[in-house]
Every structure is written in structure tokens, then in C-alpha cells.
Design an enzyme around this catalytic site. Structure first.
Site, mmCIF file in Angstrom:
data_model
loop_
_atom_site.group_PDB
_atom_site.id
_atom_site.type_symbol
_atom_site.label_atom_id
_atom_site.label_comp_id
_atom_site.label_asym_id
_atom_site.label_seq_id
_atom_site.Cartn_x
_atom_site.Cartn_y
_atom_site.Cartn_z
ATOM 1 N N GLY A 192 7.103 5.214 8.070
ATOM 2 C CA GLY A 192 6.225 6.377 8.170
ATOM 3 C C GLY A 192 6.412 7.067 9.500
ATOM 4 O O GLY A 192 7.496 7.011 10.098
ATOM 5 N N LYS A 201 0.860 -1.185 0.000
ATOM 6 C CA LYS A 201 0.000 0.000 0.000
ATOM 7 C C LYS A 201 0.898 1.236 0.000
ATOM 8 O O LYS A 201 1.519 1.566 1.008
ATOM 9 C CB LYS A 201 -0.928 0.055 1.214
ATOM 10 C CG LYS A 201 -2.038 1.095 0.975
ATOM 11 C CD LYS A 201 -2.740 1.557 2.232
ATOM 12 C CE LYS A 201 -2.008 2.622 2.958
ATOM 13 N NZ LYS A 201 -1.784 3.881 2.209
ATOM 14 N N GLU A 229 10.099 1.414 10.505
ATOM 15 C CA GLU A 229 11.144 2.427 10.274
ATOM 16 C C GLU A 229 10.448 3.777 10.379
ATOM 17 O O GLU A 229 9.651 4.143 9.517
ATOM 18 C CB GLU A 229 11.790 2.203 8.902
ATOM 19 C CG GLU A 229 13.154 2.848 8.789
ATOM 20 C CD GLU A 229 13.097 4.261 8.265
ATOM 21 O OE1 GLU A 229 13.016 5.195 9.100
ATOM 22 O OE2 GLU A 229 13.114 4.432 7.038
ATOM 23 N N GLU A 279 9.774 15.874 14.485
ATOM 24 C CA GLU A 279 10.263 15.777 13.107
ATOM 25 C C GLU A 279 9.506 16.783 12.236
ATOM 26 O O GLU A 279 8.287 16.743 12.159
ATOM 27 C CB GLU A 279 10.020 14.358 12.596
ATOM 28 C CG GLU A 279 10.569 14.132 11.216
ATOM 29 C CD GLU A 279 10.389 12.689 10.757
ATOM 30 O OE1 GLU A 279 9.261 12.175 10.822
ATOM 31 O OE2 GLU A 279 11.397 12.097 10.320
ATOM 32 N N CYS A 323 13.888 10.703 6.181
ATOM 33 C CA CYS A 323 13.783 10.350 7.606
ATOM 34 C C CYS A 323 15.104 10.551 8.340
ATOM 35 O O CYS A 323 15.113 10.853 9.525
ATOM 36 C CB CYS A 323 13.277 8.927 7.770
ATOM 37 S SG CYS A 323 14.192 7.738 6.806
ATOM 38 N N ALA A 351 3.812 8.043 15.153
ATOM 39 C CA ALA A 351 2.464 7.830 15.687
ATOM 40 C C ALA A 351 1.782 6.657 14.977
ATOM 41 O O ALA A 351 1.239 5.744 15.625
ATOM 42 C CB ALA A 351 1.628 9.099 15.528
ATOM 43 N N THR A 352 1.825 6.651 13.649
ATOM 44 C CA THR A 352 1.193 5.550 12.911
ATOM 45 C C THR A 352 1.940 4.244 13.178
ATOM 46 O O THR A 352 1.318 3.186 13.332
ATOM 47 C CB THR A 352 1.156 5.868 11.398
ATOM 48 O OG1 THR A 352 0.447 7.088 11.213
ATOM 49 C CG2 THR A 352 0.478 4.772 10.611
ATOM 50 N N GLY A 353 3.252 4.332 13.274
ATOM 51 C CA GLY A 353 4.052 3.134 13.555
ATOM 52 C C GLY A 353 3.648 2.494 14.875
ATOM 53 O O GLY A 353 3.563 1.272 14.987
HETATM 54 O O1 TXE Z 1 2.606 9.509 7.677
HETATM 55 P P1 TXE Z 1 1.847 8.195 8.072
HETATM 56 P P2 TXE Z 1 2.094 10.819 6.888
HETATM 57 C C1 TXE Z 1 6.699 11.490 8.994
HETATM 58 C C2 TXE Z 1 6.913 12.962 8.660
HETATM 59 C C3 TXE Z 1 5.559 13.383 8.186
HETATM 60 C C4 TXE Z 1 4.665 12.560 9.089
HETATM 61 C C5 TXE Z 1 3.255 12.358 8.622
HETATM 62 O O2 TXE Z 1 7.242 13.650 9.828
HETATM 63 O O3 TXE Z 1 5.334 14.754 8.348
HETATM 64 O O4 TXE Z 1 5.320 11.310 9.170
HETATM 65 O O5 TXE Z 1 3.239 11.823 7.296
HETATM 66 C C6 TXE Z 1 -0.273 4.689 6.046
HETATM 67 N N1 TXE Z 1 -2.798 1.841 9.484
HETATM 68 N N2 TXE Z 1 7.143 10.601 7.929
HETATM 69 O O6 TXE Z 1 0.799 11.295 7.437
HETATM 70 O O7 TXE Z 1 0.480 8.458 8.550
HETATM 71 C C7 TXE Z 1 -0.406 5.854 5.109
HETATM 72 O O8 TXE Z 1 -1.528 5.688 4.269
HETATM 73 C C8 TXE Z 1 -2.056 1.465 8.430
HETATM 74 C C9 TXE Z 1 8.385 9.932 8.173
HETATM 75 O O9 TXE Z 1 2.138 10.552 5.443
HETATM 76 O O10 TXE Z 1 2.749 7.455 8.972
HETATM 77 C C10 TXE Z 1 0.928 5.799 4.394
HETATM 78 O O11 TXE Z 1 0.918 4.789 3.407
HETATM 79 N N3 TXE Z 1 -1.468 2.330 7.599
HETATM 80 C C11 TXE Z 1 8.693 8.944 7.166
HETATM 81 C C12 TXE Z 1 1.891 5.386 5.513
HETATM 82 O O12 TXE Z 1 1.078 4.765 6.495
HETATM 83 C C13 TXE Z 1 -1.612 3.640 7.851
HETATM 84 C C14 TXE Z 1 8.164 9.029 5.825
HETATM 85 C C15 TXE Z 1 2.647 6.536 6.156
HETATM 86 O O13 TXE Z 1 1.712 7.442 6.665
HETATM 87 C C16 TXE Z 1 -2.374 4.098 8.942
HETATM 88 C C17 TXE Z 1 6.907 9.747 5.740
HETATM 89 C C18 TXE Z 1 -2.971 3.141 9.776
HETATM 90 N N4 TXE Z 1 -3.683 3.464 10.859
HETATM 91 C C19 TXE Z 1 6.452 10.504 6.772
HETATM 92 N N5 TXE Z 1 -2.343 5.449 8.945
HETATM 93 C C20 TXE Z 1 9.942 8.148 7.270
HETATM 94 N N6 TXE Z 1 10.136 7.408 8.373
HETATM 95 O O14 TXE Z 1 10.719 8.132 6.338
HETATM 96 C C21 TXE Z 1 -1.586 5.834 7.898
HETATM 97 N N7 TXE Z 1 -1.148 4.739 7.224
#
Ligand code: TXE
Length: 498
Positions: A250, A197, A272, A402, A306, A253-255
Site C-alpha cells: 500500500g 484484509k 511493499e 506517487e 506501484c 505513509a500507511t506502511g
Molecule cells: O492506501 P493505504 P490507499 C498508494 C497510491 C495511492 C495511495 C493511497 O499512491 O494513491 O497509496 O491509497 C489498509 N493499519 N498505493 O489509501 O491506506 C487499507 O484498508 C492497517 C500504492 O488505498 O496504504 C488497505 O487495505 N491497515 C500501492 C491497505 O492498507 C491500514 C497500492 C492499503 O491502504 C491502515 C495501493 C492502518 N492504519 C495504493 N490504513 C502499491 N504499493 O502497490 C490503511 N490500511
């Protein structure tokens, strides 16, 4: 839908943009069972260039079941490893062959420089793909001696690594091709099936990747793609009972939410997550190395990296020279759309992300921080000026969270002790850099820095053979390196009496 901007794009890219929205299941583009779509924007103009499926839970279920069927019938996992390797090498060749199409599509949906798309999303991707393809033929266990009861009875004991099952790859939007492949390739190399996804903001290239894998000979059903948001498609995928492992990149919080789901289902998981990466500049550092290093470390891909440098701690004697040189550098950057190969400042990925980065700067201004803005940016599109924040203070939001934008905080410190203490004062621990000509100081400090990667006189360099991942809240597990596939296999002990 189409791109109607000022740059010339390949006919293949135009064709791709005009395709009906689809997900990728069982070797083909298929329609969603629902009708919801998500607009895909060109970040340089804010105009819609395509629509993507906002997948339903039913779509996700279909994709996972297809992947599960492909896993169980063994068409991929029981293939000779050498044949899997050959197909994956072909996959890498085809990504390179279609490199310009991938690069232009990525720049169009993500906003990044076409040069970065060519170099990283295509060039680096192909190197990672070949590295992982080669691991297909290196999967191995160990024999070991035991102290089990002997006598006439003999024992042979060994471990074997077995493909884990269906992998859910959840990818972010900052490097949509490269990071997607960091999930898909180790899954494929071990014989797993995968449902990818991509981020809802950058859904297009994942679909082209899956199509390309089929052309290379990956059997239908082994690599499926669902596009859509986190709340429905992401949750349905990570909660699906047929998913054996989740690989997520990502936000922290989502992690954490995904980690909790994974534990409740005992799904294996690699996370990650974000970074708040310090760069420590000691007073003997060579500014001629530091300045280009921090410019790349802090501003590559608009800081949407990141491991990007975001907190600079510099010993007092170098502070003025460093700030002066960085100010000149950010003022000298050229600005423009990602499709302009000369432009070094490109738009951020989305209006929402632009607003988020601006909110950190507004907060810093309100708290009285000294802000130095670089090259001016156009009003149209999701641009942000490259920015330095001088002496931001340890409690500013911008220092603690971040930002993921072209923003570097710069703090003067008395000595290396203070630098290390402040660098480690973070809940995150992904990467860090040390800048010094004294290798002795570097070797002493390396072990005291709480980060998954420590660079010396460089920042943000990654390599397929160098493990990557976070300390503290920057994640769980490591990607890359010779042991990468371990996280995509189960370890089985075998104990034979004879
Ligand atoms: O991230 P999310 P977002 C950080 C960066 C950015 C912040 C928010 O600080 O400003 O994250 O970005 C999927 N269950 N990074 O909102 O939400 C979502 O659809 C399952 C750091 O984009 O973490 C996407 O595919 N999946 C980073 C993925 O998770 C879910 C890179 C990332 O989204 C979900 C990007 C859920 N409940 C942003 N909620 C890095 N580590 O490199 C969301 N998703």
C-alpha cells in the site's frame, strides 16, 4: 444489491453481488458482530453494486483466534508438504475454473479492463499460485560445521525453517486478487494460517478466494478474511498480539505506521510500498520499442501500478520524436467501462482517487506545467484522461509524489549522467527502466540506479521467480523468488552434542 449497467454479467456474479454482507471465518461466510457496512461502487458509473462488512475489532479478533487455533492444532502446518502442495495446486485450478467470475467481479468493483482482469487477476494469479504451491515441498535448512569443543564429544548442527504463525495480509485495491494471493499463498505454502484484509474499496473477490480455498481442501480457519477500513479493521489486525507476521502492500505513509506497530510488538513485517519510477531513454533507443513499452509501463491499469513508469528522462535528440509519438498514442486510446474489452482507458478505482489524481494535475497547471491531454473521457464514472506533463520540474508535487494515475512526466536531459542523477533524486526506489540499444551503457548504468528492479528495454514486467521489492522508502523485504518463503518462517538453529 446488483449491477444494472449495460453489459451482460454471469449469473454467478449477480448472485455473489446479492449475498448478504459477510466476513469469512472458520471456513464460512459469517455476519459481522456489528451492523456497519461499506458500499462497493462500480467505478464506471459511480453506482453502488454491493455492500461489504465494515469489520469491528471484535470481528478481527474472532478471525485471528480462528486462524491461531488452526495453526496450533497443526491441521495444516503438520500436513505432509506434498499434500499441502497438492491442495494449493487444486486451489490454483479452481481459481482458473472460476476465472470468468473472478474477472467480472474484479472489473466491477475495481473498474479495470476485463482483459487485464482475465490476464493478470486470473491468468497471472494462477501462475503465481502454482509457483508458490511448488515451494511447499522445497522448504529446507542447512547443516553446517562448527568449532565447538571436540574430543570424545561430537556435534551435529543444522538449521530448520518453521512456519511463523498467523500472518496478517493487508492488500491494496489496484490488483486485489493478485496481490492478495502474494500474501496468502506464501503463508499457506509454509503451513501458516492467514487473515486477509482486502482494501475497503475492493472487498469482494477476497471473500470468493477464501471460499475457493476451502473447496480446494484448505482446512477451515487456515484462511480467514475480514473486510473493512484501515482505521478499525486494519489497525485491529496489525496490532493483534496473536499476529506473527504482517505482509502489507500500500502507501508509504500507511506502511510506515504499520512498520512502527510491528516493531513495537516485534511482529515480522514485509512492506511493499509506493514507487515514483523513472524511465531513462538514451538517444540510441529504438522508439518502436520505447513507445509501446512506455504506454504499457505508464498506462497499464490506469497507471494504478506501484512499479508504473511515471518520470521519463529522455536524451535531448529523441525528445521531440518521443513526445510526438506518445501524444499520438494517448490520443488514439479507446475509452470505456472495464467490461468493454476494447476500452484501453478505464475508470480509476474510486471518486476519492480520481480527485487525488486531478489534484496533482491542477497543481501542475497552477505551477505553469505544459500539460498534454489524451483521449476525451465521459463525465460519468471515475475517468481521467491519459496525460503527459512536459518538463514538470524536479520540485513539482507530481514529480516527487506517487500519483498512481495515467500521468507521465517527460523531461529532456543532456546526457545519461543527468538522467541518472535526476532519476535517483527521489525518496522512493521501487523500479526503473533503461532504454538503449547499447548493452554496454545499460550494464554500466544498472548498478547506479537506486531501485529494487531495473528493466532494460521493458518496464513493469514481473515474474514469480524474480524477486520484487523496494530500495529506500519503497519498502522493506522482497516478495517472489526461490527465497520467498523465508519471510514466512522462523529460522531455528539446532545444536546436538553426541
Ligand atoms: O492506501 P493505504 P490507499 C498508494 C497510491 C495511492 C495511495 C493511497 O499512491 O494513491 O497509496 O491509497 C489498509 N493499519 N498505493 O489509501 O491506506 C487499507 O484498508 C492497517 C500504492 O488505498 O496504504 C488497505 O487495505 N491497515 C500501492 C491497505 O492498507 C491500514 C497500492 C492499503 O491502504 C491502515 C495501493 C492502518 N492504519 C495504493 N490504513 C502499491 N504499493 O502497490 C490503511 N490500511
Amino acid at each position: 444489491m446488483a449491477y444494472d449497467g449495460p453489459f451482460t454479467i454471469e449469473p454467478k456474479v449477480s448472485e455473489f453481488l446479492s449475498l448478504d454482507p459477510a466476513i469469512f471465518i472458520d471456513g464460512d461466510r459469517v455476519a459481522s458482530e456489528g451492523s456497519a457496512t461499506l458500499p462497493v461502487y462500480d467505478p464506471s458509473s459511480g453506482r453502488v453494486i454491493a455492500d461489504a462488512v465494515d469489520a469491528t475489532a471484535g470481528d478481527v479478533d474472532r478471525a485471528v483466534r480462528s486462524a491461531d487455533a488452526a495453526f496450533r492444532d497443526g491441521r495444516w502446518r503438520h500436513m505432509r508438504p506434498a499434500d499441502r502442495e497438492r491442495i494449493l495446486l487444486k486451489f490454483a485450478d479452481l481459481v482458473l475454473e472460476k476465472g470468468e467470475t473472478f474477472a467480472q467481479l474484479e472489473t466491477l468493483e475495481q473498474g479495470k479492463s476485463i482483459a487485464i482482469s482475465r490476464m493478470f487477476e486470473v491468468g497471472a494469479s494462477s501462475e503465481w499460485m502454482r509457483y508458490v504451491a511448488g515451494l511447499s515441498t522445497k522448504i529446507s535448512g542447512r547443516t553446517f560445521d562448527t568449532s565447538l569443543p571436540g574430543g570424545p564429544q561430537h556435534w551435529t548442527t543444522y538449521t530448520r525453517r518453521e512456519a511463523i504463525g498467523v500472518v496478517a495480509g493487508i492488500a491494496p485495491w489496484n490488483f486485489p486478487i493478485l496481490i492478495a494471493l502474494w500474501k496468502v499463498m506464501p503463508a499457506l505454502a509454509t503451513g501458516c494460517s492467514v487473515v486477509l484484509k482486502p482494501s475497503e474499496v475492493t472487498p469482494l473477490t477476497a471473500l470468493l478466494l477464501a471460499q475457493t480455498a476451502i473447496e480446494a481442501g484448505v482446512p477451515a480457519g487456515v484462511f480467514n478474511v475480514v473486510t473493512g477500513g484501515g482505521a478499525v479493521a486494519g489497525v485491529a489486525l496489525t496490532n493483534h498480539p496473536l499476529i506473527a507476521k504482517i505482509s502489507f502492500t500500500g502507501s508509504t505513509a500507511t506502511g510506515k505506521a504499520i512498520g512502527q506497530t510491528a516493531i513495537s510488538n516485534m511482529t515480522r513485517v514485509t512492506l511493499e510500498l509506493g514507487g515514483k519510477n523513472p524511465a531513462i531513454v538514451l538517444k540510441d533507443a529504438d522508439l518502436a520499442t520505447v513507445i509501446p513499452g512506455l504506454m504499457a509501463g505508464g498506462f497499464l491499469n490506469g497507471g494504478q501500478v506501484c512499479a508504473a513508469a511515471s518520470r521519463v528522462y529522455v536524451e535531448a535528440p529523441l525528445y521531440d520524436d518521443l513526445v510526438g509519438a506518445l501524444t499520438a498514442a494517448i490520443n488514439g486510446m479507446t475509452v470505456g467501462a472495464g467490461l468493454d474489452p476494447a476500452a484501453q482507458v478505464n475508470p480509476l478505482v474510486s471518486a476519492a482517487h480520481q480527485a487525488k489524481v486531478l489534484s496533482y494535475l491542477d497543481d501542475a497547471k497552477a505551477q505553469g506545467a505544459n500539460i498534454v491531454s489524451g483521449a476525451a473521457v465521459p463525465e460519468e464514472g471515475y475517468f481521467i484522461q491519459p496525460t503527459l506533463v512536459l518538463e514538470p520540474g524536479d520540485n513539482l508535487k507530481l514529480t516527487r509524489e506517487e500519483v498512481f494515475g495515467p500521468v507521465l512526466g517527460i523531461t529532456k536531459v543532456a546526457d545519461a549522467e543527468e538522467a541518472v542523477a535526476r532519476a535517483n533524486d527521489s525518496s522512493l526506489g521501487l523500479g526503473a527502466s533503461l532504454w538503449t540499444r547499447d548493452l554496454g551503457s545499460a550494464m554500466t548504468l544498472i548498478s547506479r540506479i537506486e531501485a529494487g528492479t531495473v528493466w532494460v528495454n521493458s518496464h513493469v514486467y514481473i515474474d514469480p521467480n524474480m524477486p520484487f521489492g523496494g530500495f529506500k522508502q519503497s519498502g522493506i523485504g522482497r516478495d517472489f523468488g526461490i527465497d520467498w518463503l523465508d519471510a514466512y518462517t522462523e529460522l531455528k538453529s539446532v545444536c546436538i552434542a553426541h
